[in-house]
Enzyme design. Structure first.
Site, PDB file in Angstrom:
ATOM      1  N   GLU A 240      65.178  89.532 114.286  1.00 60.51           N
ATOM      2  CA  GLU A 240      64.591  88.243 113.960  1.00 60.51           C
ATOM      3  C   GLU A 240      65.156  87.012 114.694  1.00 60.51           C
ATOM      4  O   GLU A 240      64.412  86.325 114.829  1.00 60.51           O
ATOM      5  CB  GLU A 240      65.126  88.401 112.178  1.00 60.51           C
ATOM      6  CG  GLU A 240      64.386  89.253 111.500  1.00 60.51           C
ATOM      7  CD  GLU A 240      64.845  90.730 111.112  1.00 60.51           C
ATOM      8  OE1 GLU A 240      65.952  90.758 112.220  1.00 60.51           O
ATOM      9  OE2 GLU A 240      65.066  91.258 110.062  1.00 60.51           O
TER      10      GLU A 240
ATOM     11  N   LYS B 246      65.394  99.217 109.319  1.00 63.72           N
ATOM     12  CA  LYS B 246      65.325  98.889 110.289  1.00 63.72           C
ATOM     13  C   LYS B 246      64.786  99.643 111.558  1.00 63.72           C
ATOM     14  O   LYS B 246      64.113  99.317 112.422  1.00 63.72           O
ATOM     15  CB  LYS B 246      66.633  98.273 110.768  1.00 63.72           C
ATOM     16  CG  LYS B 246      67.089  96.892 110.807  1.00 63.72           C
ATOM     17  CD  LYS B 246      68.278  96.465 111.574  1.00 63.72           C
ATOM     18  CE  LYS B 246      69.280  96.047 110.535  1.00 63.72           C
ATOM     19  NZ  LYS B 246      70.604  95.620 111.189  1.00 63.72           N
TER      20      LYS B 246
ATOM     21  N   HIS C 108      64.958  77.917  80.628  1.00 63.16           N
ATOM     22  CA  HIS C 108      63.309  77.887  80.428  1.00 63.16           C
ATOM     23  C   HIS C 108      62.698  79.092  81.046  1.00 63.16           C
ATOM     24  O   HIS C 108      61.433  79.100  81.288  1.00 63.16           O
ATOM     25  CB  HIS C 108      63.062  76.554  80.941  1.00 63.16           C
ATOM     26  CG  HIS C 108      63.625  75.243  80.189  1.00 63.16           C
ATOM     27  ND1 HIS C 108      63.032  74.809  79.078  1.00 63.16           N
ATOM     28  CD2 HIS C 108      64.803  74.983  80.362  1.00 63.16           C
ATOM     29  CE1 HIS C 108      63.906  73.568  78.791  1.00 63.16           C
ATOM     30  NE2 HIS C 108      64.949  73.895  79.557  1.00 63.16           N
TER      31      HIS C 108
ATOM     32  N   LYS D  82      76.246  87.609 115.349  1.00 64.02           N
ATOM     33  CA  LYS D  82      77.471  88.305 115.791  1.00 64.02           C
ATOM     34  C   LYS D  82      77.141  89.311 116.840  1.00 64.02           C
ATOM     35  O   LYS D  82      77.562  89.463 117.850  1.00 64.02           O
ATOM     36  CB  LYS D  82      77.929  88.808 114.676  1.00 64.02           C
ATOM     37  CG  LYS D  82      79.294  89.868 114.741  1.00 64.02           C
ATOM     38  CD  LYS D  82      79.689  90.220 113.373  1.00 64.02           C
ATOM     39  CE  LYS D  82      80.781  91.171 113.948  1.00 64.02           C
ATOM     40  NZ  LYS D  82      81.349  91.772 112.470  1.00 64.02           N
TER      41      LYS D  82
ATOM     42  N   GLY E 223      79.730  90.031 108.456  1.00 67.31           N
ATOM     43  CA  GLY E 223      78.455  88.991 108.638  1.00 67.31           C
ATOM     44  C   GLY E 223      78.819  88.168 107.134  1.00 67.31           C
ATOM     45  O   GLY E 223      78.760  87.080 107.070  1.00 67.31           O
ATOM     46  N   ARG E 224      78.631  89.188 106.223  1.00 65.39           N
ATOM     47  CA  ARG E 224      78.464  88.526 104.604  1.00 65.39           C
ATOM     48  C   ARG E 224      79.885  87.776 104.347  1.00 65.39           C
ATOM     49  O   ARG E 224      80.077  87.202 103.224  1.00 65.39           O
ATOM     50  CB  ARG E 224      78.081  89.476 103.827  1.00 65.39           C
ATOM     51  CG  ARG E 224      78.997  90.628 103.473  1.00 65.39           C
ATOM     52  CD  ARG E 224      78.256  91.860 102.848  1.00 65.39           C
ATOM     53  NE  ARG E 224      78.935  92.942 102.991  1.00 65.39           N
ATOM     54  CZ  ARG E 224      78.845  94.057 103.630  1.00 65.39           C
ATOM     55  NH1 ARG E 224      78.292  93.834 104.924  1.00 65.39           N
ATOM     56  NH2 ARG E 224      79.784  94.962 103.825  1.00 65.39           N
TER      57      ARG E 224
ATOM     58  N   GLU F 164      75.575  94.209  99.176  1.00 68.69           N
ATOM     59  CA  GLU F 164      75.781  94.833 100.399  1.00 68.69           C
ATOM     60  C   GLU F 164      77.234  95.473 100.685  1.00 68.69           C
ATOM     61  O   GLU F 164      77.387  96.486 101.300  1.00 68.69           O
ATOM     62  CB  GLU F 164      75.375  93.896 101.699  1.00 68.69           C
ATOM     63  CG  GLU F 164      75.183  94.538 102.734  1.00 68.69           C
ATOM     64  CD  GLU F 164      74.470  93.870 104.057  1.00 68.69           C
ATOM     65  OE1 GLU F 164      73.487  93.928 104.342  1.00 68.69           O
ATOM     66  OE2 GLU F 164      75.159  92.646 104.307  1.00 68.69           O
TER      67      GLU F 164
HETATM   68  C1  G6Q Z   1      76.601  91.284 106.755  1.00 66.20           C
HETATM   69  C2  G6Q Z   1      75.393  92.080 107.539  1.00 66.20           C
HETATM   70  C3  G6Q Z   1      74.167  91.417 107.950  1.00 66.20           C
HETATM   71  C4  G6Q Z   1      74.265  90.444 109.215  1.00 66.20           C
HETATM   72  C5  G6Q Z   1      72.733  90.231 109.890  1.00 66.20           C
HETATM   73  C6  G6Q Z   1      73.110  89.498 111.064  1.00 66.20           C
HETATM   74  O1  G6Q Z   1      77.458  91.486 106.485  1.00 66.20           O
HETATM   75  O2  G6Q Z   1      75.791  92.701 108.595  1.00 66.20           O
HETATM   76  O3  G6Q Z   1      73.621  90.848 107.106  1.00 66.20           O
HETATM   77  O4  G6Q Z   1      74.898  89.416 109.052  1.00 66.20           O
HETATM   78  O5  G6Q Z   1      72.068  91.342 109.959  1.00 66.20           O
HETATM   79  O6  G6Q Z   1      73.695  90.291 112.035  1.00 66.20           O
HETATM   80  P1  G6Q Z   1      73.864  89.315 113.395  1.00 66.20           P
HETATM   81  O7  G6Q Z   1      74.736  88.313 112.892  1.00 66.20           O
HETATM   82  O8  G6Q Z   1      74.430  90.495 114.384  1.00 66.20           O
HETATM   83  O9  G6Q Z   1      72.453  88.812 113.953  1.00 66.20           O
END
Ligand code: G6Q
Length: 554
Positions: free
Chosen positions: A230, A514, A399, A224, A281-282, A368
């Site tokens: 990463e 971060k 188990h 996003k 994101g989540r 989160e």
């Molecule tokens: C979720 C967070 C986080 C995000 C990641 C990836 O709610 O904001 O997990 O989705 O850090 O971010 P980008 O999509 O911006 O790479």
């Protein structure tokens, strides 16, 4: 953009956004009721009548809650809690585009929260027409792209079709989409496969690429922000592998990103799709973040079924009566166990191997969102916010860690998820029962054992019982059911956040680590350029970083 103000009947809705959880009358009532919670171990406590009555249903899911320590008085107080906190009113404001991602009086994200608009695209008219219109436009673009893949008008350099897709993304751009894809692998298009790269671990990238015919592979880079370390690192690693194989990355790479992000550069990609600021994101699995990969792997019709299931659950979440609103009831039962009966963690236990990554997704979605220590006014909380979420599919978990759930000193409420029939329908009668029956029988047995316990003269064999659980049961894990389940938990999480008066939509807590990692990397880069580089240690964390860098040196 609509702000969280206005009136609702007699009340000013803005007061819902600043209400202290522990000052609400319903909370005081619940605290008193918590002194004598329903005793599930009493004779006939789990009567057939109770099991039949303590059940609600929406979008194909039954929520069975007879095995919770609740009675009519507790349920009535939970209903009052929902009303006093304006849980459904806040949910409706969210769906209509109120700016709920904010902390009053402090710099914050100041965003709408419109993941529901991604599936509010079917009749009747959307509550947030602009956001749903954007979602629809991206879906239409995706449908065209998928049709072109199908028709063979988009092919690789050698005129061949694409068989594989690698999704590169992390956090919300990985967990939810991956959980949904794995859950629905039974529905995938024959001959197509999807793979995921999230961690910035070169070995993971190498292992995944080594099993692929790159010439017939698409890479979907999802970020996003378009700036996640990463994801950008992995994208470059994968691009290099394509270039090394004599392939042109721009003919294989897709992008899903925010408008105007550093990744918003359509010239570098075969296709670019967009997600919007109002989708966290989540909460983004039903936006393009999940849709592109799911559309490729499962086909557009199945993708639309996922959205329909999610939309059906979003509609059920609008119901003010908690006994007819499974996400809200689940949220309230969670609050009862966590804030009033004192549990610290919540186990989510799917009796379906296909849901192997669903708990991991919920760990992010819940922890989160609700792992917060200040109110929406920035004041320290004087009540508990979100629990620790964990779990694994049953029966494997039985188990492993169920010993502690049954006999440990911590009470761990559990949410069981099960299906009456299997996805593939390939099963066998062994000793007069199928595997699916064995799976579901185990689920039922666990919830009953936890609730009723079993006295024994040998203390080591005694089960004290009164360990609460719920059961979410649907006929089959279909795309529609998966959409409904995803939306059920999203709504549960936001209801809890509304009631606790916290902002469930930001994630400031992930920033500090971060930032320090970025400084550490700057230090490594400095050393690589100049071996005498002594680093920058202007503060305590700078000194700590230098020490850490020394420890990590080869
Ligand atoms: C979720 C967070 C986080 C995000 C990641 C990836 O709610 O904001 O997990 O989705 O850090 O971010 P980008 O999509 O911006 O790479």
């Amino acid at each position: 953009m609509e702000q969280p103000t206005g009136t609702c009947g007699q009340c000013d809705v803005s007061s819902y956004f600043s209400r202290d959880f522990d000052k609400m009358q319903a909370c005081k009532d619940l605290a008193a009721l918590a002194a004598t919670p329903y005793d599930l171990t009493a004779p006939s406590a789990l009567s057939p009548e109770r099991i039949r009555r303590y059940r609600t249903r929406a979008a194909g899911f039954d929520l069975l809650y007879a095995t919770q320590r609740v009675d009519e008085a507790v349920l009535a107080a939970l209903q009052r809690l929902a009303e006093e906190s304006g849980a459904v009113t806040q949910f409706m404001l969210m769906k209509k585009g109120a700016v709920l991602n904010r902390i009053e009086g402090y710099p914050s994200e100041e965003r709408q929260v419109l993941h529901t608009a991604c599936r509010d695209i079917f009749a009747p008219a959307s509550l947030a027409p602009e956001a749903s219109g954007q979602a629809r436009a991206e879906l239409d673009k995706l449908a065209d792209f998928l049709a072109a893949l199908e028709a063979g008008t988009i092919v690789n350099e050698a005129g061949q079709s694409f068989t594989d897709l690698v999704q590169v993304g992390i956090g919300g751009s990985d967990l939810g989409p991956r959980a949904v894809y794995l859950a629905l692998a039974a529905y995938k298009i024959p001959g197509r496969r999807v793979h995921f790269i999230s961690n910035v671990d070169p070995d993971d990238v190498a292992a995944i690429l080594s099993g692929l015919d790159l010439a017939r592979t698409l890479v979907n880079v999802v970020s996003k922000s378009g700036s996640t370390l990463e994801t950008l690192t992995n994208e470059e690693l994968v691009r290099k592998a394509f270039a090394d194989a004599g392939l042109e990355p721009n003919r294989h790479f897709l992008a899903v990103t925010g408008k105007g992000s550093p990744m918003d550069n359509p010239a570098r990609y075969l296709r670019s799709f967009y997600m919007f600021d109002s989708i966290g994101g989540r909460y983004s699995a039903t936006s393009m973040v999940g849709a592109v990969m799911l559309g490729f792997g499962l086909g557009y019709a199945h993708l639309e079924e996922i959205l329909r299931g999610a939309n059906a659950m979003d509609l059920a979440a609008e119901e003010p009566d908690i006994l007819s609103n499974p996400p809200l009831l689940l949220a309230l039962l969670g609050i009862w166990n966590h804030n009033f009966l004192g549990s610290e963690t919540l186990a989510i236990l799917p009796y379906s191997q296909a849901l192997v990554r669903f708990t991991a997704h919920l760990q992010q979605c819940d922890m989160e969102s609700n792992g917060k220590s200040v109110t929406r006014q920035g004041k320290p909380l004087t009540w508990k916010s979100g629990p620790i979420i964990w779990g694994e599919p049953g029966t494997n978990g039985q188990h492993a860690f169920y010993q502690l759930i049954h006999q440990g000193t911590s009470i761990v409420p559990a949410e069981f998820i099960g299906f009456r029939t299997s996805q593939y329908g390939q099963d066998l009668l062994i000793e007069q029962t199928t595997s699916q029956e064995k799976l579901v029988a185990n689920l039922l047995a666990q919830t009953l054992a936890l609730a009723t316990g079993q006295p024994h003269e040998n203390p080591n064999r005694c089960f004290v019982g009164n360990r609460p659980s719920v059961m979410l049961l649907a006929d089959r894990l279909t795309p529609y059911a998966m959409g409904a389940l995803l939306a059920l938990y999203e709504a549960k999480v936001v209801f809890q956040g509304f009631i606790w008066n916290i902002n469930s939509f930001d994630q400031e807590g992930v920033q500090l680590g971060k930032k320090l990692a970025t400084r550490l990397l700057a230090h490594y880069a400095g050393l690589r350029e100049n071996p005498d580089y002594s680093g920058e240690a202007s503060d305590d964390s700078g000194w700590a970083l230098l020490a850490a860098a020394g420890l990590l040196a080869k």
